[in-house]
Design a protein around this motif. Structure first.
Motif, PDB file in Angstrom:
ATOM      1  N   MET A   1      10.143  40.802  58.728  1.00  0.00           N
ATOM      2  CA  MET A   1      11.049  40.841  59.796  1.00  0.00           C
ATOM      3  C   MET A   1      10.595  41.915  60.755  1.00  0.00           C
ATOM      4  SD  MET A   1      13.836  40.001  61.297  1.00  0.00           S
ATOM      5  CE  MET A   1      14.737  39.048  60.293  1.00  0.00           C
ATOM      6  N   ILE A   2       9.753  42.757  60.199  1.00  0.00           N
ATOM      7  CA  ILE A   2       9.254  43.890  61.382  1.00  0.00           C
ATOM      8  C   ILE A   2       8.645  43.343  62.642  1.00  0.00           C
ATOM      9  CG2 ILE A   2       8.092  46.234  61.285  1.00  0.00           C
ATOM     10  CD1 ILE A   2      10.285  45.888  59.482  1.00  0.00           C
ATOM     11  N   GLU A   3       8.957  43.994  63.674  1.00  0.00           N
ATOM     12  CA  GLU A   3       8.460  43.696  64.881  1.00  0.00           C
ATOM     13  C   GLU A   3       8.777  42.082  65.186  1.00  0.00           C
ATOM     14  OE1 GLU A   3       7.031  45.481  67.389  1.00  0.00           O
ATOM     15  OE2 GLU A   3       6.969  47.174  66.335  1.00  0.00           O
ATOM     16  N   LYS A   4       9.843  41.615  64.883  1.00  0.00           N
ATOM     17  CA  LYS A   4      10.391  40.383  65.126  1.00  0.00           C
ATOM     18  C   LYS A   4      11.427  40.706  66.110  1.00  0.00           C
ATOM     19  CE  LYS A   4       8.228  37.371  61.937  1.00  0.00           C
ATOM     20  NZ  LYS A   4       8.039  36.120  62.048  1.00  0.00           N
ATOM     21  N   THR A   5      12.126  39.719  66.576  1.00  0.00           N
ATOM     22  CA  THR A   5      13.322  39.886  67.677  1.00  0.00           C
ATOM     23  C   THR A   5      14.508  39.093  67.149  1.00  0.00           C
ATOM     24  OG1 THR A   5      11.823  40.316  69.421  1.00  0.00           O
ATOM     25  CG2 THR A   5      13.970  39.612  69.980  1.00  0.00           C
ATOM     26  N   LEU A   6      15.485  39.594  67.043  1.00  0.00           N
ATOM     27  CA  LEU A   6      16.838  38.838  66.809  1.00  0.00           C
ATOM     28  C   LEU A   6      17.780  39.449  67.889  1.00  0.00           C
ATOM     29  CD1 LEU A   6      18.706  37.531  64.645  1.00  0.00           C
ATOM     30  CD2 LEU A   6      19.316  39.523  63.889  1.00  0.00           C
ATOM     31  N   ASP A   7      18.272  38.117  68.697  1.00  0.00           N
ATOM     32  CA  ASP A   7      19.001  38.267  69.820  1.00  0.00           C
ATOM     33  C   ASP A   7      18.181  39.151  70.822  1.00  0.00           C
ATOM     34  OD1 ASP A   7      20.868  37.825  71.762  1.00  0.00           O
ATOM     35  OD2 ASP A   7      22.712  38.758  70.620  1.00  0.00           O
ATOM     36  N   HIS A   8      18.804  40.314  71.180  1.00  0.00           N
ATOM     37  CA  HIS A   8      17.723  41.202  72.183  1.00  0.00           C
ATOM     38  C   HIS A   8      17.519  42.480  71.462  1.00  0.00           C
ATOM     39  CE1 HIS A   8      22.118  42.199  72.856  1.00  0.00           C
ATOM     40  NE2 HIS A   8      21.655  43.604  73.120  1.00  0.00           N
ATOM     41  N   TYR A   9      17.497  42.304  70.050  1.00  0.00           N
ATOM     42  CA  TYR A   9      17.122  43.528  69.431  1.00  0.00           C
ATOM     43  C   TYR A   9      15.773  43.122  68.584  1.00  0.00           C
ATOM     44  CZ  TYR A   9      22.058  44.806  69.678  1.00  0.00           C
ATOM     45  OH  TYR A   9      23.129  44.863  70.075  1.00  0.00           O
ATOM     46  N   ARG A  10      14.718  44.264  68.589  1.00  0.00           N
ATOM     47  CA  ARG A  10      13.438  44.198  68.160  1.00  0.00           C
ATOM     48  C   ARG A  10      13.580  44.880  66.873  1.00  0.00           C
ATOM     49  NH1 ARG A  10       9.316  47.580  69.460  1.00  0.00           N
ATOM     50  NH2 ARG A  10      10.202  47.922  71.546  1.00  0.00           N
ATOM     51  N   MET A  11      13.251  44.476  65.818  1.00  0.00           N
ATOM     52  CA  MET A  11      13.272  45.014  64.610  1.00  0.00           C
ATOM     53  C   MET A  11      11.838  46.019  64.610  1.00  0.00           C
ATOM     54  SD  MET A  11      15.739  43.581  63.492  1.00  0.00           S
ATOM     55  CE  MET A  11      16.663  42.245  63.356  1.00  0.00           C
ATOM     56  N   LEU A  12      12.226  47.486  64.313  1.00  0.00           N
ATOM     57  CA  LEU A  12      11.135  48.355  64.245  1.00  0.00           C
ATOM     58  C   LEU A  12      10.606  48.690  62.565  1.00  0.00           C
ATOM     59  CD1 LEU A  12      12.428  50.663  67.042  1.00  0.00           C
ATOM     60  CD2 LEU A  12      10.743  49.013  67.250  1.00  0.00           C
ATOM     61  N   GLY A  13      11.639  48.727  61.903  1.00  0.00           N
ATOM     62  CA  GLY A  13      11.470  49.045  60.369  1.00  0.00           C
ATOM     63  C   GLY A  13      12.365  48.945  59.634  1.00  0.00           C
ATOM     64  N   LYS A  14      12.350  48.801  58.257  1.00  0.00           N
ATOM     65  CA  LYS A  14      13.329  48.546  57.225  1.00  0.00           C
ATOM     66  C   LYS A  14      13.933  49.914  57.060  1.00  0.00           C
ATOM     67  CE  LYS A  14      14.066  46.898  52.621  1.00  0.00           C
ATOM     68  NZ  LYS A  14      13.441  45.942  51.551  1.00  0.00           N
ATOM     69  N   VAL A  15      15.129  50.180  56.800  1.00  0.00           N
ATOM     70  CA  VAL A  15      15.696  51.342  56.563  1.00  0.00           C
ATOM     71  C   VAL A  15      16.329  51.587  55.210  1.00  0.00           C
ATOM     72  CG1 VAL A  15      17.669  53.001  57.032  1.00  0.00           C
ATOM     73  CG2 VAL A  15      16.458  51.986  58.857  1.00  0.00           C
ATOM     74  N   GLY A  16      16.945  50.465  54.766  1.00  0.00           N
ATOM     75  CA  GLY A  16      17.383  50.166  53.315  1.00  0.00           C
ATOM     76  C   GLY A  16      17.854  48.856  53.165  1.00  0.00           C
ATOM     77  N   GLU A  17      18.328  48.541  51.942  1.00  0.00           N
ATOM     78  CA  GLU A  17      19.081  47.407  51.398  1.00  0.00           C
ATOM     79  C   GLU A  17      20.132  47.617  50.484  1.00  0.00           C
ATOM     80  OE1 GLU A  17      16.749  44.204  49.578  1.00  0.00           O
ATOM     81  OE2 GLU A  17      15.024  45.617  49.866  1.00  0.00           O
ATOM     82  N   GLY A  18      21.038  46.625  50.467  1.00  0.00           N
ATOM     83  CA  GLY A  18      22.245  46.550  49.470  1.00  0.00           C
ATOM     84  C   GLY A  18      22.695  45.177  49.219  1.00  0.00           C
ATOM     85  N   GLY A  19      23.726  45.177  48.533  1.00  0.00           N
ATOM     86  CA  GLY A  19      24.336  43.869  48.141  1.00  0.00           C
ATOM     87  C   GLY A  19      24.707  42.783  49.338  1.00  0.00           C
ATOM     88  N   MET A  20      25.048  43.495  50.491  1.00  0.00           N
ATOM     89  CA  MET A  20      25.477  42.708  51.837  1.00  0.00           C
ATOM     90  C   MET A  20      24.134  42.457  52.601  1.00  0.00           C
ATOM     91  SD  MET A  20      28.571  41.909  51.726  1.00  0.00           S
ATOM     92  CE  MET A  20      28.774  41.499  53.483  1.00  0.00           C
ATOM     93  N   GLY A  21      22.978  42.872  52.340  1.00  0.00           N
ATOM     94  CA  GLY A  21      21.951  42.641  53.325  1.00  0.00           C
ATOM     95  C   GLY A  21      21.003  43.604  53.227  1.00  0.00           C
ATOM     96  N   VAL A  22      20.179  43.716  54.390  1.00  0.00           N
ATOM     97  CA  VAL A  22      19.015  44.844  54.900  1.00  0.00           C
ATOM     98  C   VAL A  22      19.336  45.445  55.926  1.00  0.00           C
ATOM     99  CG1 VAL A  22      16.754  44.887  54.941  1.00  0.00           C
ATOM    100  CG2 VAL A  22      17.393  43.284  53.616  1.00  0.00           C
ATOM    101  N   VAL A  23      19.275  46.438  56.284  1.00  0.00           N
ATOM    102  CA  VAL A  23      19.424  47.189  57.433  1.00  0.00           C
ATOM    103  C   VAL A  23      18.105  47.839  58.027  1.00  0.00           C
ATOM    104  CG1 VAL A  23      20.302  49.456  58.411  1.00  0.00           C
ATOM    105  CG2 VAL A  23      21.659  48.585  56.451  1.00  0.00           C
ATOM    106  N   TYR A  24      17.868  47.595  59.324  1.00  0.00           N
ATOM    107  CA  TYR A  24      16.793  47.604  59.875  1.00  0.00           C
ATOM    108  C   TYR A  24      17.016  48.724  61.137  1.00  0.00           C
ATOM    109  CZ  TYR A  24      14.849  43.669  57.804  1.00  0.00           C
ATOM    110  OH  TYR A  24      14.329  42.536  57.022  1.00  0.00           O
TER     111      TYR A  24
END
Length: 100
Positions: A1-24
């Motif tokens: 997912m790094i350097e991919k775009t979702l809507d108008h947000y460009r993913m820069l790096g993974k911060v963490g993850e948990g039961g609900m999903g991943v935070v970038y």
């Protein structure tokens, strides 16, 4: 997912993850700012109806407190549900929790 775009947000790096999903860490290309973006896992979406996720985001966005992140946007694409949060700086909580 790094350097991919979702809507108008460009993913820069993974911060963490948990039961609900991943935070970038993501770059809001419209407002030119970095934000945390929680990409909700498909398993979590399957367990909780999307309307409940939206209601949770609406409730959190109505709160205003220094210890609570504001929620400027929640949305979904054809494949993903996500929540954008306010980027907060400060000490990590983990060291404090371990000493309790």
């Amino acid at each position: 997912m790094i350097e991919k775009t979702l809507d108008h947000y460009r993913m820069l790096g993974k911060v963490g993850e948990g039961g609900m999903g991943v935070v970038y860490r993501a770059r809001d290309e419209v407002l030119n700012r970095d934000v945390p973006l929680k990409l909700v896992s498909q398993g979590a979406v399957n367990k909780v109806a999307p309307v409940h996720l939206l209601r949770e985001a609406q409730t959190a966005s109505s709160l205003n407190h220094p210890n609570i992140c504001t929620i400027p946007q929640a949305g979904e694409t054809s494949d993903d549900s996500y929540v954008v949060m306010e980027l907060k700086y400060g000490p990590l909580v983990e060291p404090s929790v371990e000493t309790i």
